[in-house]
Design a protein around this motif. Structure first.
Motif, PDB file in Angstrom:
ATOM      1  N   GLU A  77       0.829  -1.206   0.000  1.00 51.52           N
ATOM      2  CA  GLU A  77       0.000   0.000   0.000  1.00 51.52           C
ATOM      3  C   GLU A  77       0.864   1.258   0.000  1.00 51.52           C
ATOM      4  O   GLU A  77       2.020   1.247   0.436  1.00 51.52           O
ATOM      5  N   GLY A  78       0.291   2.349  -0.499  1.00 47.61           N
ATOM      6  CA  GLY A  78       0.967   3.637  -0.485  1.00 47.61           C
ATOM      7  C   GLY A  78       0.901   4.300   0.884  1.00 47.61           C
ATOM      8  O   GLY A  78       0.570   3.661   1.890  1.00 47.61           O
ATOM      9  N   ASP A  79       1.225   5.597   0.915  1.00 48.49           N
ATOM     10  CA  ASP A  79       1.279   6.304   2.193  1.00 48.49           C
ATOM     11  C   ASP A  79      -0.095   6.538   2.801  1.00 48.49           C
ATOM     12  O   ASP A  79      -0.196   6.888   3.977  1.00 48.49           O
ATOM     13  N   GLY A  80      -1.141   6.383   2.004  1.00 47.68           N
ATOM     14  CA  GLY A  80      -2.488   6.552   2.538  1.00 47.68           C
ATOM     15  C   GLY A  80      -2.792   8.013   2.869  1.00 47.68           C
ATOM     16  O   GLY A  80      -2.265   8.947   2.263  1.00 47.68           O
ATOM     17  N   HIS A  81      -3.626   8.190   3.872  1.00 43.34           N
ATOM     18  CA  HIS A  81      -4.067   9.536   4.283  1.00 43.34           C
ATOM     19  C   HIS A  81      -3.122  10.036   5.370  1.00 43.34           C
ATOM     20  O   HIS A  81      -3.480  10.138   6.549  1.00 43.34           O
ATOM     21  N   ALA A  82      -1.885  10.353   4.979  1.00 36.53           N
ATOM     22  CA  ALA A  82      -0.860  10.688   5.963  1.00 36.53           C
ATOM     23  C   ALA A  82      -1.078  12.056   6.602  1.00 36.53           C
ATOM     24  O   ALA A  82      -0.759  12.260   7.774  1.00 36.53           O
ATOM     25  N   TRP A  83      -1.607  12.997   5.827  1.00 39.88           N
ATOM     26  CA  TRP A  83      -1.777  14.359   6.322  1.00 39.88           C
ATOM     27  C   TRP A  83      -3.233  14.786   6.199  1.00 39.88           C
ATOM     28  O   TRP A  83      -3.855  14.593   5.162  1.00 39.88           O
ATOM     29  N   ALA A  84      -3.755  15.386   7.266  1.00 38.94           N
ATOM     30  CA  ALA A  84      -5.118  15.923   7.236  1.00 38.94           C
ATOM     31  C   ALA A  84      -5.142  17.267   6.525  1.00 38.94           C
ATOM     32  O   ALA A  84      -6.059  17.581   5.774  1.00 38.94           O
ATOM     33  N   THR A  85      -4.103  18.073   6.771  1.00 35.55           N
ATOM     34  CA  THR A  85      -3.910  19.349   6.086  1.00 35.55           C
ATOM     35  C   THR A  85      -2.434  19.439   5.723  1.00 35.55           C
ATOM     36  O   THR A  85      -1.649  18.536   6.015  1.00 35.55           O
ATOM     37  N   ALA A  86      -2.047  20.549   5.133  1.00 36.11           N
ATOM     38  CA  ALA A  86      -0.653  20.713   4.738  1.00 36.11           C
ATOM     39  C   ALA A  86       0.291  20.724   5.926  1.00 36.11           C
ATOM     40  O   ALA A  86       1.484  20.430   5.791  1.00 36.11           O
ATOM     41  N   SER A  87      -0.217  21.035   7.111  1.00 31.60           N
ATOM     42  CA  SER A  87       0.641  21.121   8.297  1.00 31.60           C
ATOM     43  C   SER A  87       0.205  20.212   9.443  1.00 31.60           C
ATOM     44  O   SER A  87       0.887  20.132  10.453  1.00 31.60           O
ATOM     45  N   GLN A  88      -0.910  19.507   9.285  1.00 36.82           N
ATOM     46  CA  GLN A  88      -1.455  18.696  10.365  1.00 36.82           C
ATOM     47  C   GLN A  88      -1.509  17.234   9.964  1.00 36.82           C
ATOM     48  O   GLN A  88      -2.229  16.870   9.043  1.00 36.82           O
ATOM     49  N   PRO A  89      -0.737  16.352  10.655  1.00 37.14           N
ATOM     50  CA  PRO A  89      -0.798  14.925  10.338  1.00 37.14           C
ATOM     51  C   PRO A  89      -2.194  14.361  10.578  1.00 37.14           C
ATOM     52  O   PRO A  89      -2.927  14.816  11.464  1.00 37.14           O
ATOM     53  N   SER A  90      -2.545  13.385   9.788  1.00 36.00           N
ATOM     54  CA  SER A  90      -3.835  12.720   9.965  1.00 36.00           C
ATOM     55  C   SER A  90      -3.834  11.892  11.243  1.00 36.00           C
ATOM     56  O   SER A  90      -2.797  11.383  11.678  1.00 36.00           O
ATOM     57  N   LEU A  91      -5.004  11.739  11.822  1.00 36.97           N
ATOM     58  CA  LEU A  91      -5.150  10.849  12.968  1.00 36.97           C
ATOM     59  C   LEU A  91      -5.320   9.400  12.531  1.00 36.97           C
ATOM     60  O   LEU A  91      -5.151   8.485  13.328  1.00 36.97           O
ATOM     61  N   ASP A  92      -5.658   9.198  11.279  1.00 34.56           N
ATOM     62  CA  ASP A  92      -5.871   7.858  10.734  1.00 34.56           C
ATOM     63  C   ASP A  92      -5.268   7.804   9.324  1.00 34.56           C
ATOM     64  O   ASP A  92      -5.811   8.389   8.392  1.00 34.56           O
ATOM     65  N   PRO A  93      -4.127   7.105   9.145  1.00 35.38           N
ATOM     66  CA  PRO A  93      -3.451   7.085   7.845  1.00 35.38           C
ATOM     67  C   PRO A  93      -4.041   6.097   6.848  1.00 35.38           C
ATOM     68  O   PRO A  93      -3.480   5.913   5.763  1.00 35.38           O
ATOM     69  N   SER A  94      -5.154   5.474   7.160  1.00 37.20           N
ATOM     70  CA  SER A  94      -5.753   4.496   6.245  1.00 37.20           C
ATOM     71  C   SER A  94      -6.084   5.147   4.911  1.00 37.20           C
ATOM     72  O   SER A  94      -6.626   6.253   4.871  1.00 37.20           O
ATOM     73  N   PRO A  95      -5.790   4.484   3.803  1.00 37.52           N
ATOM     74  CA  PRO A  95      -6.128   5.059   2.491  1.00 37.52           C
ATOM     75  C   PRO A  95      -7.631   5.168   2.311  1.00 37.52           C
ATOM     76  O   PRO A  95      -8.380   4.260   2.667  1.00 37.52           O
ATOM     77  N   ARG A  96      -8.072   6.271   1.754  1.00 39.06           N
ATOM     78  CA  ARG A  96      -9.484   6.442   1.440  1.00 39.06           C
ATOM     79  C   ARG A  96      -9.812   5.857   0.074  1.00 39.06           C
ATOM     80  O   ARG A  96     -10.953   5.478  -0.179  1.00 39.06           O
ATOM     81  N   ASN A  97      -8.817   5.840  -0.787  1.00 44.53           N
ATOM     82  CA  ASN A  97      -8.961   5.222  -2.102  1.00 44.53           C
ATOM     83  C   ASN A  97      -8.342   3.833  -2.041  1.00 44.53           C
ATOM     84  O   ASN A  97      -7.135   3.691  -1.806  1.00 44.53           O
ATOM     85  N   LEU A  98      -9.142   2.791  -2.235  1.00 44.22           N
ATOM     86  CA  LEU A  98      -8.657   1.410  -2.123  1.00 44.22           C
ATOM     87  C   LEU A  98      -8.091   0.904  -3.451  1.00 44.22           C
ATOM     88  O   LEU A  98      -8.256  -0.267  -3.810  1.00 44.22           O
ATOM     89  N   LEU A  99      -7.387   1.766  -4.163  1.00 41.23           N
ATOM     90  CA  LEU A  99      -6.822   1.421  -5.459  1.00 41.23           C
ATOM     91  C   LEU A  99      -5.933   0.188  -5.392  1.00 41.23           C
ATOM     92  O   LEU A  99      -6.067  -0.736  -6.200  1.00 41.23           O
ATOM     93  N   VAL A 100      -5.012   0.147  -4.451  1.00 42.79           N
ATOM     94  CA  VAL A 100      -4.045  -0.952  -4.401  1.00 42.79           C
ATOM     95  C   VAL A 100      -4.736  -2.272  -4.079  1.00 42.79           C
ATOM     96  O   VAL A 100      -4.411  -3.316  -4.653  1.00 42.79           O
ATOM     97  N   ALA A 101      -5.696  -2.236  -3.176  1.00 42.91           N
ATOM     98  CA  ALA A 101      -6.454  -3.448  -2.869  1.00 42.91           C
ATOM     99  C   ALA A 101      -7.224  -3.929  -4.093  1.00 42.91           C
ATOM    100  O   ALA A 101      -7.308  -5.133  -4.362  1.00 42.91           O
ATOM    101  N   ARG A 102      -7.786  -2.993  -4.866  1.00 48.08           N
ATOM    102  CA  ARG A 102      -8.511  -3.389  -6.077  1.00 48.08           C
ATOM    103  C   ARG A 102      -7.570  -4.001  -7.109  1.00 48.08           C
ATOM    104  O   ARG A 102      -7.925  -4.966  -7.794  1.00 48.08           O
ATOM    105  N   LEU A 103      -6.374  -3.449  -7.227  1.00 51.90           N
ATOM    106  CA  LEU A 103      -5.394  -4.016  -8.156  1.00 51.90           C
ATOM    107  C   LEU A 103      -5.075  -5.458  -7.782  1.00 51.90           C
ATOM    108  O   LEU A 103      -4.972  -6.332  -8.651  1.00 51.90           O
ATOM    109  N   ALA A 104      -4.914  -5.714  -6.492  1.00 56.72           N
ATOM    110  CA  ALA A 104      -4.620  -7.072  -6.038  1.00 56.72           C
ATOM    111  C   ALA A 104      -5.800  -8.004  -6.290  1.00 56.72           C
ATOM    112  O   ALA A 104      -5.642  -9.120  -6.790  1.00 56.72           O
TER     113      ALA A 104
END
Length: 283
Positions: A77-104
């Protein structure tokens, strides 16, 4: 795949324990990332499992069929939802787009999907540094490598092919450099030179992360293909060009521009064309 998978195993019954493991949830969302992944997997006869016994439990979609395979393809998987804003890290890095899972899921070859630490499932050791500055740290690489070891024990394969998307590409390189059973890597929109990437984007250095560029010469003879999106505004084509270098064999170390693809769009169509094409021959 070996017959060990048919009966109970350490990952069986994971559905009964998800409530204890999934301690984070999306606030205000109709469906959590884990629920979306679980629904996608069930629609295609795959099962969401959690690799236990690690500092960071990892979410996995193991192969759907119990048949032997010499080399198992693992999607990182990629980095996922690493940042909530440009300066604020996300509280949950889970990807919102399941592209990689769909590819598999859509790949007919024997394969597994492996999420990154703290994606879809949280643990006490999950801190924002693991999906921001330390996203390519040794502790992350070690966690993924331990998951590959467990997967190898279950499946019975001798080799791995790693397919890394975005930041998962950097980890594919790092894993290949530290293991002796990775015989091929492919990347999609891959961040193969994080140092150049942060420079081009005007971002702060990824302190605590390993640098895939350190290992590019060591891996020159490893069959690899790097697919880049012609419309990608996140990972530019020069990132892969920097990693590949000027001396790489065009047959063994391929670089392909997918003109219509952006960072998240166009990859399912492109990958359906490229996933079965051989790389090489290599020296």
């Amino acid at each position: 795949m070996s017959q060990q998978l048919a009966g109970p195993h350490p990952w069986a019954g994971v559905g009964r324990t998800l409530g204890a493991l999934l301690v984070s949830a999306l606030v205000g969302a109709c469906q959590s990332p884990f629920q979306a992944l679980q629904e996608l997997a069930e629609q295609h006869g795959r099962q969401v499992q959690i690799v236990p016994g690690q500092a960071f439990p990892l979410v996995l979609l193991p192969p759907s069929e119990q048949r032997p395979t010499e080399r198992l393809r693992v999607y990182l998987e990629g980095d996922g939802h690493a940042w909530a804003t440009a300066s604020q890290p996300s509280l949950d890095p889970s990807p919102r787009n399941l592209l990689v899972a769909r590819l598999a899921i859509n790949d007919p070859a024997p394969n597994a999907y492996l999420a990154r630490p703290c994606q879809f499932v949280s643990a006490a050791g999950c801190t924002a540094a693991l999906w921001t500055d330390r996203r390519f740290s040794q502790e992350v690489v070690t966690s993924l490598s331990q998951a590959l070891d467990r997967l190898k024990q279950r499946v019975g394969n001798r080799q791995f092919e790693l397919v890394g998307y975005s930041g998962g590409a950097a980890l594919a390189v790092l894993l290949a450099a530290q293991r002796d059973d990775v015989t091929q890597i492919q990347t999609l929109a891959g961040n193969l030179d994080p140092g150049l990437w942060v420079q081009l984007k005007g971002l702060s250095p990824l302190n605590g992360s390993l640098d895939p560029m350190v290992y590019r010469q060591r891996l020159q003879a490893l069959p690899q293909r790097h697919l880049l999106g012609g419309r990608d505004q996140v990972i530019s084509a020069e990132i892969s060009a920097s990693f590949r270098g000027t001396q790489a064999s065009s047959r063994c170390n391929q670089r392909v521009i997918i003109a219509a693809a952006s960072h998240e769009q166009g990859w399912e169509t492109a990958w359906a064309l490229w996933q079965g094409q051989a790389i090489g021959p290599c020296p």
